[in-house]
Scaffold this motif. Structure first.
Motif, short mmCIF file in Angstrom:
data_model
loop_
_atom_site.label_atom_id
_atom_site.label_comp_id
_atom_site.label_asym_id
_atom_site.label_seq_id
_atom_site.Cartn_x
_atom_site.Cartn_y
_atom_site.Cartn_z
N ILE A 144 0.84 -1.21 0.00
CA ILE A 144 0.00 0.00 0.00
C ILE A 144 0.87 1.26 0.00
N TRP A 145 1.86 1.30 0.90
CA TRP A 145 2.73 2.47 0.95
C TRP A 145 3.62 2.55 -0.27
N ALA A 146 4.02 1.40 -0.81
CA ALA A 146 4.80 1.39 -2.05
C ALA A 146 3.97 1.98 -3.20
N SER A 147 2.67 1.66 -3.23
CA SER A 147 1.79 2.18 -4.26
C SER A 147 1.64 3.70 -4.13
N LEU A 148 1.53 4.18 -2.89
CA LEU A 148 1.46 5.63 -2.67
C LEU A 148 2.73 6.32 -3.14
N LEU A 149 3.87 5.67 -2.90
CA LEU A 149 5.13 6.24 -3.36
C LEU A 149 5.19 6.27 -4.89
N PHE A 150 4.62 5.26 -5.54
CA PHE A 150 4.63 5.25 -6.99
C PHE A 150 3.73 6.34 -7.57
N ALA A 151 2.72 6.77 -6.81
CA ALA A 151 1.94 7.93 -7.26
C ALA A 151 2.85 9.15 -7.38
N VAL A 152 3.82 9.25 -6.47
CA VAL A 152 4.77 10.36 -6.48
C VAL A 152 5.85 10.12 -7.54
N ILE A 153 6.43 8.92 -7.53
CA ILE A 153 7.56 8.60 -8.41
C ILE A 153 7.18 8.70 -9.88
N LEU A 154 6.00 8.21 -10.22
CA LEU A 154 5.57 8.18 -11.62
C LEU A 154 4.58 9.29 -11.95
N GLY A 155 3.47 9.34 -11.24
CA GLY A 155 2.41 10.27 -11.59
C GLY A 155 2.75 11.73 -11.32
N PHE A 156 3.39 12.01 -10.17
CA PHE A 156 3.66 13.38 -9.78
C PHE A 156 4.99 13.91 -10.33
N SER A 157 6.08 13.20 -10.05
CA SER A 157 7.40 13.75 -10.36
C SER A 157 7.73 13.70 -11.84
N ARG A 158 7.16 12.72 -12.58
CA ARG A 158 7.54 12.55 -13.98
C ARG A 158 6.43 12.97 -14.95
N LEU A 159 5.28 12.31 -14.89
CA LEU A 159 4.28 12.51 -15.92
C LEU A 159 3.45 13.78 -15.71
N SER A 160 3.47 14.36 -14.53
CA SER A 160 2.74 15.62 -14.33
C SER A 160 3.31 16.73 -15.20
N TYR A 161 4.56 16.59 -15.62
CA TYR A 161 5.18 17.63 -16.46
C TYR A 161 4.38 17.85 -17.74
N TRP A 175 10.05 4.98 -25.35
CA TRP A 175 10.10 5.97 -26.42
C TRP A 175 8.70 6.40 -26.83
N GLY A 176 7.82 5.44 -27.00
CA GLY A 176 6.49 5.73 -27.52
C GLY A 176 5.55 6.37 -26.52
N TYR A 177 5.45 5.79 -25.31
CA TYR A 177 4.43 6.28 -24.38
C TYR A 177 4.73 7.69 -23.90
N ILE A 178 6.04 8.04 -23.78
CA ILE A 178 6.37 9.35 -23.24
C ILE A 178 6.03 10.46 -24.24
N ILE A 179 6.07 10.17 -25.54
CA ILE A 179 5.63 11.17 -26.53
C ILE A 179 4.16 11.48 -26.31
N TYR A 180 3.37 10.43 -26.13
CA TYR A 180 1.93 10.61 -25.94
C TYR A 180 1.64 11.42 -24.68
N PHE A 181 2.30 11.07 -23.58
CA PHE A 181 2.00 11.73 -22.31
C PHE A 181 2.61 13.13 -22.22
N THR A 182 3.62 13.42 -23.03
CA THR A 182 4.21 14.76 -23.01
C THR A 182 3.39 15.75 -23.83
N TYR A 183 2.86 15.31 -24.98
CA TYR A 183 2.25 16.25 -25.91
C TYR A 183 0.74 16.11 -26.06
N LEU A 184 0.10 15.19 -25.34
CA LEU A 184 -1.35 15.06 -25.45
C LEU A 184 -2.07 16.31 -24.96
#
Length: 418
Positions: free
Chosen positions: A18-35, A242-251
């Motif tokens: 559970i706490w690992a999942s909360l950390l992944f919200a930060v590691i992936l959703g907040f710190s990287r893809l929120s950009y 390579w592919g998914y980050i293009i989608y999430f950066t420019y969508l």
């Protein structure tokens, strides 16, 4: 070689995961893809072309690559300090997110994005490795899905903030959002450390000779880069990055450029994250039941199809395509790659192998924003976003080849056992 001693294995759903999942919200959703979501607000306040803004995204993933390359060296040098390295990485990741709030130039923000990428690489591998060590072997696919699900939750939360971070009336909204996310990250790292200590998970290390260590490194690279073993799985992960980050950066910039209100753009982003909540569960169950490259290829193929929704100029089809990506090919490739790797790699070198594999994923993420920014500046946002489907299709093809190799090896082993 190191090992992990447990009082008992945990189920896929425990306080640790559970706490690992909360950390992944930060590691992936907040710190990287929120950009990608905050990009219109950053551009409005700080200026710059899409190529320059893509470069800031690339700096984040250069840091991510550097982290994945440095981590095996750190673990090799301090094999009994894995928990300490993780604790420091997660805490300072939250602090770095808060620090980026005070950036007033591309250079400042670029440096913070690099540091965030470096720390998130450490945290991604270590949080996942530590949590998976505690889980029953036959439930690790489900546990991996549950942990990666946190990334989808992070995407969904950032989508809900869209009206505040994208709307022109809130020029600095992205700064306050990142500060709040950084504070949440620090709290999550404290919670994860608390449950690890409570359950008394201790790392034990045996001394080994230097020549044995060198032999182990040779075995790692033979295992990862042999075409008959894991090479095509790693290649698939590279092209997915390579592919998914293009989608999430420019969508989101594409949607804003189409004149879609910030509330609706945020809801589409939120919908991707919401669908990803089911992705973790479905992907984890699927890879536990059918641990094959074919299973991975299925999700990637559907994701490539989902990207094509943007060429229709229909907000409904674009939204449905985004939901499809969230449902079957956002969290699924990382969690399935993690689970497939876990089945083939010995416990004592798993963290090292995961880090090297993640380095190839990070390399794909470095190339993606650069390539995407170049395409967008020359051919427009729609074509740039659509180009991500090409690389997801290549990723699916390589996963399919890996599935064929798995099937062939299983057939050979079956014939030998008779």
């Amino acid at each position: 070689m190191g090992g992990v001693v447990h009082d008992s294995y945990k189920s896929a759903f425990s306080w640790i995961t559970i706490w690992a999942s909360l950390l992944f919200a930060v590691i992936l959703g907040f710190s990287r893809l929120s950009y990608g979501l905050f990009l219109p607000g950053i551009q409005r306040e700080m200026g710059g072309s899409y190529g320059e803004l893509g470069m800031l995204g690339t700096l984040n993933f250069i840091g991510y690559l550097a982290g994945t390359l440095c981590l095996p060296l750190l673990i090799g040098r301090f094999p009994s300090r894995k928990h300490t390295i993780n604790r420091v990485s997660c805490t300072f990741l939250g602090i770095a997110m808060i620090g980026s709030v005070f950036s007033h130039s591309f250079i400042q923000l670029g440096l913070w994005r690099f540091v965030i990428g470096l720390l998130s690489a450490f945290a991604t591998v270590l949080v996942l490795s530590i949590a998976m060590d505690s889980v029953q072997p036959n439930q690790r696919g489900m546990a991996s899905g549950f942990i990666w699900l946190g990334g989808s939750a992070g995407i969904m939360i950032t989508g809900l903030l869209a009206p505040y971070t994208i709307d022109p009336s809130h020029m600095t909204g992205w700064r306050y959002a990142w500060a709040a996310m950084g504070i949440f990250g620090i709290c999550s790292s404290i919670g994860f450390e608390a449950v690890i200590r409570r359950d008394k998970i201790e790392t034990t290390v045996r001394k080994i000779e230097s020549n044995t260590r060198n032999k182990e490194h040779v075995n790692v690279y033979k295992l990862l880069f042999s075409p008959k073993k894991l090479l095509f799985l790693i290649g698939s992960y590279f092209f997915f990055g390579w592919g998914y980050i293009i989608y999430f950066t420019y969508l989101i910039p594409f949607l804003v450029n189409q004149g879609i209100p910030s509330l609706y753009a945020g809801l589409i982003w939120c919908g991707i994250g919401f669908a990803g909540l089911f992705n973790g569960w479905l992907g984890g169950r699927a890879i536990d039941r059918w641990p094959s490259g074919y299973t991975l290829a299925t999700g990637l193929t559907l994701g490539a199809i989902g990207v094509l929704g943007v060429i229709t100029n229909s907000i409904i089809l674009t939204s449905l395509g985004g939901a499809l990506i969230g449902l079957v090919s956002f969290i699924t490739p990382p969690l399935m790659t993690t689970a497939l790797l876990r089945r083939k790699v010995p416990n004592d070198i798993y963290a090292t192998c995961l880090s090297i594999t993640t380095a190839f994923f990070a390399t794909g993420q470095i190339i993606g924003p650069l390539f995407g920014g170049w395409i967008v500046d020359r051919f427009g946002l729609q074509f740039g976003v659509t180009s991500s489907s090409i690389f997801m299709a290549i990723s699916a093809a390589l996963a399919c080849i890996y599935g064929g190799i798995q099937q062939e090896l299983e057939t050979q082993n079956s014939l030998r056992s008779k």
